[in-house]
Design an enzyme around this catalytic site. Structure first.
Site, PDB file in Angstrom:
ATOM      1  N   TYR A  73     164.423  89.024  66.798  1.00  0.00           N
ATOM      2  CA  TYR A  73     163.924  90.344  66.382  1.00  0.00           C
ATOM      3  C   TYR A  73     164.885  90.981  65.388  1.00  0.00           C
ATOM      4  O   TYR A  73     166.103  90.915  65.574  1.00  0.00           O
ATOM      5  CB  TYR A  73     163.775  91.275  67.600  1.00  0.00           C
ATOM      6  N   GLU A 132     164.179  94.374  63.495  1.00  0.00           N
ATOM      7  CA  GLU A 132     163.684  95.630  62.901  1.00  0.00           C
ATOM      8  C   GLU A 132     164.735  96.248  61.986  1.00  0.00           C
ATOM      9  O   GLU A 132     165.925  96.289  62.325  1.00  0.00           O
ATOM     10  CB  GLU A 132     163.348  96.655  63.991  1.00  0.00           C
ATOM     11  N   ASP A 165     147.021  94.287  43.167  1.00  0.00           N
ATOM     12  CA  ASP A 165     146.963  93.322  44.268  1.00  0.00           C
ATOM     13  C   ASP A 165     146.787  91.947  43.628  1.00  0.00           C
ATOM     14  O   ASP A 165     145.689  91.576  43.209  1.00  0.00           O
ATOM     15  CB  ASP A 165     145.787  93.673  45.185  1.00  0.00           C
ATOM     16  N   THR A 199     149.883  88.384  48.792  1.00  0.00           N
ATOM     17  CA  THR A 199     150.157  87.438  49.861  1.00  0.00           C
ATOM     18  C   THR A 199     151.054  86.351  49.270  1.00  0.00           C
ATOM     19  O   THR A 199     151.238  86.265  48.057  1.00  0.00           O
ATOM     20  CB  THR A 199     148.862  86.785  50.402  1.00  0.00           C
ATOM     21  N   LYS A 242     148.643  81.864  48.778  1.00  0.00           N
ATOM     22  CA  LYS A 242     147.491  81.382  48.002  1.00  0.00           C
ATOM     23  C   LYS A 242     148.030  80.530  46.843  1.00  0.00           C
ATOM     24  O   LYS A 242     148.627  79.493  47.094  1.00  0.00           O
ATOM     25  CB  LYS A 242     146.639  82.580  47.554  1.00  0.00           C
ATOM     26  N   ARG A 287     151.989  81.775  55.342  1.00  0.00           N
ATOM     27  CA  ARG A 287     151.145  82.957  55.504  1.00  0.00           C
ATOM     28  C   ARG A 287     152.052  84.174  55.614  1.00  0.00           C
ATOM     29  O   ARG A 287     152.806  84.322  56.572  1.00  0.00           O
ATOM     30  CB  ARG A 287     150.323  82.851  56.804  1.00  0.00           C
TER      31      ARG A 287
END
Ligand code: DSN
Length: 422
Positions: A57, A59, A203, A229, A232, A238
């Site tokens: 983790y 954060e 985008d 993203t 692609k 991902r």
């Protein structure tokens, strides 16, 4: 076993899941994968996603975390950021968004308030759900106004964009989308955004790899905020990123964390860094240009066979085909193509009289087949298989499909994919 590296622990612990993963690897090997948003990541990217980083983790941001033990995660995230800035030439990069939709939501959180007006491309014209479409939170929590394409050209109607912007004075303008076969004119969008004092968000999820490889103009210098993203055309895991100029950097970071998300997915961050390292190599520019060359060759071969391409062709990786004249709708055609070994998706076309779940079109992209090594000289054959299958679907000649699938499996044998060994 076909998966590489071998899934020995998974086979021992959970044979059913192992078997399904093996089957998926074989499926990805045996098909011509033309889903415009998909690709094949490298073995190095695959390995990075499967590491112990998933246990951690983190954060916060490098040097400012809420948990201890960040000695190795901090340099990994910093490397990803530095590589993103170098690849795209931006002043700032945030590599933590979980995927494209959260990245776009972070842009809303950073630069608009609930109820504010946003201007985005209509989904049936090629936009994305998160550009203010009604069923999306972005369409429910904000006041969406939508532009589209001209019916006669299939290209963005900039008179309409400008008129809507002047009338509605949006806080945000989105350009880019999921089914746009033509070059996005970032300077024109920027001019309109400046005129109404809106933040322009580009985008570039679909075309990020083409931008990185110099095969599509860059939005940098035109859009102060860029979302994308990473999986692609960019060919990473991902995930997503938000790139921005220095002025918008702080608001972007605050919106991603703590505004919208908790801990970043560190295994994904590492894999993004690896993919960006690959994008810095000269071979990536060759790949990006080959993606476009393949798309143009496939478009030409399909047009020759009488197919109706929205906008009459393509400038990028993507083709949108209106099957109205072919006596079969998009969905049954896509299903027949899948059975015949050609994977793509049914898609609305602009001004589609049919419903989104059963539309008139199909959407294709050439990134995955380019990564795999197919070149323009292979595209007439791909077009011939598509045509045979669409004709078989229209005439309900089911028997032809298995024969085509066998031909395709054999054709693909000399084109290996990472993550699979025959
Ligand atoms: N699912 C993506 C695509 O296929 O374009 C958009 O979110």
């Amino acid at each position: 076993m076909t998966h590489q590296p071998a899934l020995s622990a998974l086979v021992a612990k959970d044979p059913r899941i192992a078997e399904l993963v093996e089957d998926e690897a074989r499926r990805q090997h045996d098909k011509i994968r033309l889903i415009a948003s998909e690709n094949y990541v490298s073995q190095a990217v695959l390995e990075a996603t499967g590491t112990v980083l998933t246990n951690k983790y983190s954060e916060g941001y490098a040097g400012r975390r809420y948990y201890e033990g960040q000695q190795f995660v901090d340099p990994i995230e910093t490397l990803a950021i530095e590589r993103a800035k170098a690849v795209f030439g931006t002043e700032h990069a945030n590599v933590q968004p979980y995927s494209g939709s959260p990245a776009n939501l972070a842009a809303y959180l950073a630069f608009a308030r609930p109820g504010d007006t946003v201007l985005g491309m209509a989904l049936p014209d090629g936009g994305h759900l998160t550009h203010g479409w009604g069923v999306s939170a972005t369409g429910k929590w904000f006041n969406p106004v939508r532009y589209g394409v001209r019916e006669e050209t299939g290209r963005v109607d900039f008179d309409q964009v400008r008129d809507l912007a002047l009338e509605h004075r949006p806080k945000l303008i989105f350009c880019g989308g999921t089914a746009i076969p033509r070059t996005i004119d970032f300077p024109k969008f920027a001019e309109i955004a400046r005129e109404v004092d809106a933040v322009l968000v580009a985008d570039i999820a679909h075309i990020a790899g083409l931008v990185a490889g110099g095969a599509h103009p860059s939005p940098v210098g035109h859009a102060p905020v860029i979302t994308t993203t990473t999986h692609k055309t960019l060919r990473g895991p991902r995930g997503a990123m938000i790139l921005s100029d220095a002025e918008h950097a702080k608001a972007v970071d605050k919106a991603v964390f703590p505004g919208l998300q908790g801990g970043p997915h560190n295994h994904t961050t590492a894999a993004i860094a690896v993919a960006l390292g690959e994008a810095q190599q000269p071979s990536f520019a060759e790949y990006a240009h080959a993606v476009v060359a393949n798309a143009k060759a496939l478009a030409a071969a399909l047009i020759e066979r009488g197919y109706d391409l929205v906008s009459g062709g393509t400038d990028n990786h993507l083709l949108l085909i209106d099957l109205t004249g072919k006596a079969v709708a998009g969905k049954p055609a896509a299903q027949a193509l899948d059975r015949a070994g050609i994977e793509l998706n049914h898609n609305t076309v602009p001004f589609d009289p049919r419903k989104p779940f059963d539309p008139s079109g199909i959407r294709l992209g050439t990134s995955a087949i380019t990564t795999r090594g197919l070149r323009p000289e292979h595209q007439p054959q791909v077009a011939a298989w598509i045509d045979r299958t669409v004709t078989a679907a229209a005439t309900q000649s089911e028997g032809a499909l298995d024969m085509i699938a066998d031909e395709i499996r054999e054709f693909l044998t000399p084109f290996p994919i990472p993550g699979y060994s025959a």
